[in-house]
Design a protein around this motif. Structure first.
Motif, PDB file in Angstrom:
ATOM      1  N   ARG A   1      42.796  37.701  44.959  1.00 52.62           N
ATOM      2  CA  ARG A   1      43.478  36.518  45.490  1.00 52.62           C
ATOM      3  C   ARG A   1      42.460  35.650  46.209  1.00 52.62           C
ATOM      4  NH1 ARG A   1      48.753  37.078  49.262  1.00 52.62           N
ATOM      5  NH2 ARG A   1      47.307  36.947  51.008  1.00 52.62           N
ATOM      6  N   LEU A   2      42.584  34.344  46.019  1.00 51.32           N
ATOM      7  CA  LEU A   2      41.609  33.401  46.562  1.00 51.32           C
ATOM      8  C   LEU A   2      42.255  32.534  47.637  1.00 51.32           C
ATOM      9  CD1 LEU A   2      40.110  32.344  43.123  1.00 51.32           C
ATOM     10  CD2 LEU A   2      39.189  34.043  44.699  1.00 51.32           C
ATOM     11  N   ASP A   3      41.576  32.448  48.775  1.00 48.70           N
ATOM     12  CA  ASP A   3      42.065  31.648  49.898  1.00 48.70           C
ATOM     13  C   ASP A   3      40.933  30.758  50.388  1.00 48.70           C
ATOM     14  OD1 ASP A   3      44.830  33.030  50.659  1.00 48.70           O
ATOM     15  OD2 ASP A   3      43.390  34.614  50.227  1.00 48.70           O
ATOM     16  N   LEU A   4      41.297  29.618  50.950  1.00 44.39           N
ATOM     17  CA  LEU A   4      40.315  28.710  51.522  1.00 44.39           C
ATOM     18  C   LEU A   4      40.839  28.211  52.862  1.00 44.39           C
ATOM     19  CD1 LEU A   4      37.648  27.186  51.204  1.00 44.39           C
ATOM     20  CD2 LEU A   4      38.939  25.330  50.112  1.00 44.39           C
ATOM     21  N   ASN A   5      40.118  28.549  53.926  1.00 46.40           N
ATOM     22  CA  ASN A   5      40.508  28.140  55.281  1.00 46.40           C
ATOM     23  C   ASN A   5      41.944  28.550  55.611  1.00 46.40           C
ATOM     24  OD1 ASN A   5      37.978  26.901  55.595  1.00 46.40           O
ATOM     25  ND2 ASN A   5      38.731  24.997  54.673  1.00 46.40           N
ATOM     26  N   GLY A   6      42.288  29.774  55.194  1.00 39.68           N
ATOM     27  CA  GLY A   6      43.617  30.290  55.504  1.00 39.68           C
ATOM     28  C   GLY A   6      44.714  29.811  54.576  1.00 39.68           C
ATOM     29  N   GLN A   7      44.382  28.969  53.618  1.00 43.02           N
ATOM     30  CA  GLN A   7      45.379  28.459  52.675  1.00 43.02           C
ATOM     31  C   GLN A   7      45.209  29.140  51.326  1.00 43.02           C
ATOM     32  OE1 GLN A   7      45.244  24.249  52.060  1.00 43.02           O
ATOM     33  NE2 GLN A   7      46.826  24.243  50.471  1.00 43.02           N
ATOM     34  N   ALA A   8      46.310  29.664  50.798  1.00 41.12           N
ATOM     35  CA  ALA A   8      46.264  30.360  49.514  1.00 41.12           C
ATOM     36  C   ALA A   8      46.048  29.371  48.380  1.00 41.12           C
ATOM     37  CB  ALA A   8      47.559  31.143  49.302  1.00 41.12           C
ATOM     38  N   LEU A   9      45.046  29.641  47.549  1.00 42.03           N
ATOM     39  CA  LEU A   9      44.768  28.781  46.399  1.00 42.03           C
ATOM     40  C   LEU A   9      45.361  29.339  45.112  1.00 42.03           C
ATOM     41  CD1 LEU A   9      41.006  27.861  46.939  1.00 42.03           C
ATOM     42  CD2 LEU A   9      43.005  26.439  47.394  1.00 42.03           C
ATOM     43  N   GLY A  10      45.260  30.630  44.928  1.00 41.85           N
ATOM     44  CA  GLY A  10      45.728  31.230  43.684  1.00 41.85           C
ATOM     45  C   GLY A  10      45.130  32.602  43.498  1.00 41.85           C
ATOM     46  N   MET A  11      45.110  33.071  42.270  1.00 44.02           N
ATOM     47  CA  MET A  11      44.550  34.389  41.983  1.00 44.02           C
ATOM     48  C   MET A  11      44.042  34.434  40.555  1.00 44.02           C
ATOM     49  SD  MET A  11      47.990  36.749  41.725  1.00 44.02           S
ATOM     50  CE  MET A  11      49.390  36.283  40.696  1.00 44.02           C
ATOM     51  N   VAL A  12      43.157  35.377  40.321  1.00 48.20           N
ATOM     52  CA  VAL A  12      42.635  35.637  38.984  1.00 48.20           C
ATOM     53  C   VAL A  12      43.022  37.064  38.615  1.00 48.20           C
ATOM     54  CG1 VAL A  12      40.559  35.911  37.582  1.00 48.20           C
ATOM     55  CG2 VAL A  12      40.715  34.035  39.212  1.00 48.20           C
ATOM     56  N   ILE A  13      43.568  37.244  37.417  1.00 46.71           N
ATOM     57  CA  ILE A  13      43.981  38.561  36.940  1.00 46.71           C
ATOM     58  C   ILE A  13      43.260  38.822  35.626  1.00 46.71           C
ATOM     59  CG2 ILE A  13      45.925  40.031  36.327  1.00 46.71           C
ATOM     60  CD1 ILE A  13      47.706  37.939  37.794  1.00 46.71           C
ATOM     61  N   ILE A  14      42.629  39.988  35.524  1.00 46.58           N
ATOM     62  CA  ILE A  14      41.822  40.334  34.357  1.00 46.58           C
ATOM     63  C   ILE A  14      42.363  41.636  33.777  1.00 46.58           C
ATOM     64  CG2 ILE A  14      39.469  40.759  33.549  1.00 46.58           C
ATOM     65  CD1 ILE A  14      38.592  39.435  36.270  1.00 46.58           C
ATOM     66  N   SER A  15      42.522  41.664  32.456  1.00 47.40           N
ATOM     67  CA  SER A  15      43.177  42.819  31.846  1.00 47.40           C
ATOM     68  C   SER A  15      42.410  43.319  30.632  1.00 47.40           C
ATOM     69  CB  SER A  15      44.606  42.434  31.418  1.00 47.40           C
ATOM     70  OG  SER A  15      45.278  43.547  30.868  1.00 47.40           O
ATOM     71  N   ARG A  16      42.428  44.638  30.465  1.00 49.77           N
ATOM     72  CA  ARG A  16      41.912  45.276  29.254  1.00 49.77           C
ATOM     73  C   ARG A  16      42.575  46.645  29.124  1.00 49.77           C
ATOM     74  NH1 ARG A  16      36.064  46.308  31.809  1.00 49.77           N
ATOM     75  NH2 ARG A  16      36.359  48.384  32.678  1.00 49.77           N
ATOM     76  N   ASP A  17      42.294  47.352  28.041  1.00 52.72           N
ATOM     77  CA  ASP A  17      42.886  48.663  27.811  1.00 52.72           C
ATOM     78  C   ASP A  17      42.231  49.676  28.750  1.00 52.72           C
ATOM     79  OD1 ASP A  17      43.952  51.016  26.941  1.00 52.72           O
ATOM     80  OD2 ASP A  17      43.532  50.690  24.825  1.00 52.72           O
ATOM     81  N   THR A  18      42.873  49.944  29.869  1.00 52.89           N
ATOM     82  CA  THR A  18      42.274  50.820  30.879  1.00 52.89           C
ATOM     83  C   THR A  18      42.424  52.304  30.546  1.00 52.89           C
ATOM     84  OG1 THR A  18      44.317  50.459  32.155  1.00 52.89           O
ATOM     85  CG2 THR A  18      42.375  49.213  32.805  1.00 52.89           C
ATOM     86  N   GLU A  19      43.187  52.629  29.514  1.00 53.22           N
ATOM     87  CA  GLU A  19      43.210  54.030  29.074  1.00 53.22           C
ATOM     88  C   GLU A  19      41.882  54.385  28.412  1.00 53.22           C
ATOM     89  OE1 GLU A  19      46.502  54.982  26.650  1.00 53.22           O
ATOM     90  OE2 GLU A  19      48.006  54.604  28.176  1.00 53.22           O
ATOM     91  N   VAL A  20      41.277  53.407  27.761  1.00 49.85           N
ATOM     92  CA  VAL A  20      39.978  53.610  27.115  1.00 49.85           C
ATOM     93  C   VAL A  20      38.845  53.342  28.093  1.00 49.85           C
ATOM     94  CG1 VAL A  20      38.442  52.812  25.266  1.00 49.85           C
ATOM     95  CG2 VAL A  20      40.904  53.038  24.854  1.00 49.85           C
ATOM     96  N   SER A  21      38.988  52.281  28.897  1.00 51.68           N
ATOM     97  CA  SER A  21      37.913  51.863  29.802  1.00 51.68           C
ATOM     98  C   SER A  21      38.494  51.468  31.154  1.00 51.68           C
ATOM     99  CB  SER A  21      37.142  50.692  29.176  1.00 51.68           C
ATOM    100  OG  SER A  21      36.106  50.268  30.014  1.00 51.68           O
TER     101      SER A  21
END
Length: 554
Positions: A327-347
């Protein structure tokens, strides 16, 4: 028979009990007066030592005469020579036989030094040298202390249980090897210690039938080197990722391009099959970039709140895989988030990858901030002067950008075409100022109707267009009916309750990868809109795509 007895017996076989002249060895015979009465041809040095009253030699003779049994002694370093001496009592005198051991002693000393040197070199080259029996129990180990343990305590114990006390020995277990082999960076966790990585070199010992009877080997701690290599690789990845996102910050002309470039860099560096860049607006969470070949519906609100107790990057459980997010914040204000996905059973996600994402959080925050600024400036610079909505050019550019984006995400949106009915009557009856008021009121309703990810624009005259992101046609139609319900308030506001002012609306849902032109999509929505006008106006109609299935009533 003792070594000394064997020596005496061997000497007598040579005829040494008679005259010494023919004896091949080194011997002297001492009479009762302590004088040399006979000596062999090679006994010159020994005879000289006797005459010089060498203490060890005389003490040995005295001891043999007193005990009446053969005695032996070592004589070292006298005249540069080492002797093994044996004194055999003979009546009142004795026979003294000497064997020159100078050369064997030097060879033995050299061998001992070589062995000590070899052990010293071995101990400095590796942390542990070991041998295990056929059952993998340790039967030899050096040095006496390794990895903070007294290694003598390991003798007789199963090697695998020592190095993997939790029972998580690797499939390629060095102690089970049946061939000579090297094992690099084997993870081990000795009791009560942090994980470390060892390099093993093993050599099985086989019997005549080819069965393994033991295994000898060495292991060396390579934890520091491995961690240093990982850190160097991590720093290189982080630098490359920072460089790519920073370059995009400087070169991207649109907010969409900026976020797509940042997401693409994350996808490539973290070997992911999907990356979501999600902006936090007052109205809610909106994905502004979805990068990858795989699409999955995420519960964004749940993921967002899962970061409440997290500092930095973390792993979020999904339905069938785990996602890495921040989650990304700037000066106490929430900007958004980045979510990254892959097959975690394999890796599965590693700690190093979480650290990598933490390491680029600053530049991602800058990217989100700049994307928001670019989008705000674009909307401001592209406004229609009267209504404040996007003008026709900006509307076309924006919708076509969204249509191209949908080729990657497989999402679809809806283009809504709105035409005010009998608007000319307003201008002709109440004047253009009343008409402008009506247009601005309709624009305000549209602006309040949309989400941050949607767009509203004035197409021209009394025609308007909405772009509703990631929405089905039926939901879009329900949403815009509120505009039809608002038209009586517009008429009342301009003092034209008796006028026929209304609105007709056409909705067309885009097909990802097929509909790429704003004009073509607008024409479809416009065509169905005119069907509404032809059937009485004041309604909403949905354009049917070629793939829609028509069910005929019986």
């Amino acid at each position: 028979m003792s070594t000394l007895a064997k020596f005496v017996a061997s000497w007598k076989k040579q005829g040494g009990s008679n005259g010494l002249a023919s004896a091949e060895g080194c011997a002297i015979r001492i009479n009762a007066n302590g004088k040399i009465c006979d000596q062999s041809a090679h006994a010159g040095a020994l005879a000289e030592l006797w005459r010089e009253n060498e203490p060890t030699l005389h003490s040995l003779a005295t001891k043999a005469l007193a005990s009446r049994v053969p005695c032996d002694a070592r004589l070292e370093g006298v005249a540069g020579t080492n002797f093994w001496l044996v004194a055999v009592p003979e009546g009142d005198g004795c026979l003294i036989v000497g064997r020159d051991t100078t050369l064997p002693d030097k060879v033995t000393e050299a061998l001992m030094k070589s062995r000590a040197l070899l052990k010293e070199l071995l101990d400095s080259a590796v942390d542990v040298a070991f041998e295990v029996d056929a059952d993998q129990n340790i039967r030899f180990i050096t040095p006496v202390e390794a990895f903070g343990f007294k290694t003598e305590m390991w003798l007789g114990r199963a090697a695998s249980q020592l190095f993997w006390p939790k029972g998580d020995a690797p499939v390629r277990n060095p102690f089970a090897s049946k061939v000579a082999a090297h094992f690099d960076a084997v993870p081990v966790q000795l009791e009560g210690q942090e994980r470390r990585w060892l390099h093993f070199s093993v050599h099985p010992q086989l019997d005549k039938t080819g069965n393994r009877v033991s295994l000898r080997g060495t292991c060396r701690d390579m934890t520091a080197r491995l961690l240093a290599e990982r850190k160097a690789k991590q720093d290189s990845l982080r630098f490359t990722l920072l460089q790519r996102i920073t370059s995009s910050l400087n070169s991207s002309e649109t907010a969409q391009e900026l976020m797509d470039n940042a997401s693409e860099a994350l996808q490539e560096m973290l070997r992911a099959d999907m990356v979501w860049a999600v902006v936090k607006y007052h109205e809610g969470l909106v994905p502004i970039s979805i990068m990858g070949s795989r699409h999955e519906i995420l519960d964004l609100d749940t993921i967002w709140h899962s970061f409440d107790d997290k500092n930095g990057a973390g792993v979020i459980a999904g339905d069938n895989r785990a996602h890495l997010g921040i989650r990304l914040d700037l000066n106490g204000q929430a900007l958004g988030m980045v979510i990254i996905s892959r097959d975690t059973e394999v890796s599965p996600w590693s700690d190093q990858e979480k650290q990598l994402l933490d390491g680029v959080a600053g530049v991602l925050t800058a990217a989100f901030s700049k994307a928001e600024l670019i989008d705000r400036l674009y909307r401001l610079s592209s406004k229609d002067d009267l209504t404040g909505l996007l003008n026709r050019r900006a509307l076309a550019e924006t919708v076509e950008a969204r249509l191209k984006h949908q080729c990657r995400t497989d999402l679809s949106g809806c283009l809504v075409f709105i035409d005010l009915d009998h608007f000319k009557e307003v201008n002709d009856t109440l004047g253009h100022q009343a008409g402008d008021t009506a247009l601005k009121m309709v624009a305000e309703v549209m602006q309040n109707m949309i989400r941050p990810c949607d767009y509203a624009g004035r197409y021209g005259g009394d025609e308007f267009v909405l772009w509703l992101e990631d929405m089905r046609a039926e939901k879009a139609a329900d949403k815009v009916r509120s505009l039809l319900d608002f038209m009586p308030k517009v008429k009342a506001a301009i003092g034209g309750e008796d006028l026929q002012l209304g609105a007709s609306i056409g909705v067309c849902q885009s097909r990802p990868g097929v509909d790429l032109s704003f004009v073509e999509l607008a024409d479809k929505a416009d065509a169905v809109l005119y069907e509404v006008k032809g059937s009485g106006r004041g309604d909403v109609a949905i354009a049917r795509n070629e793939t829609d299935v028509v069910v005929e009533e019986a």
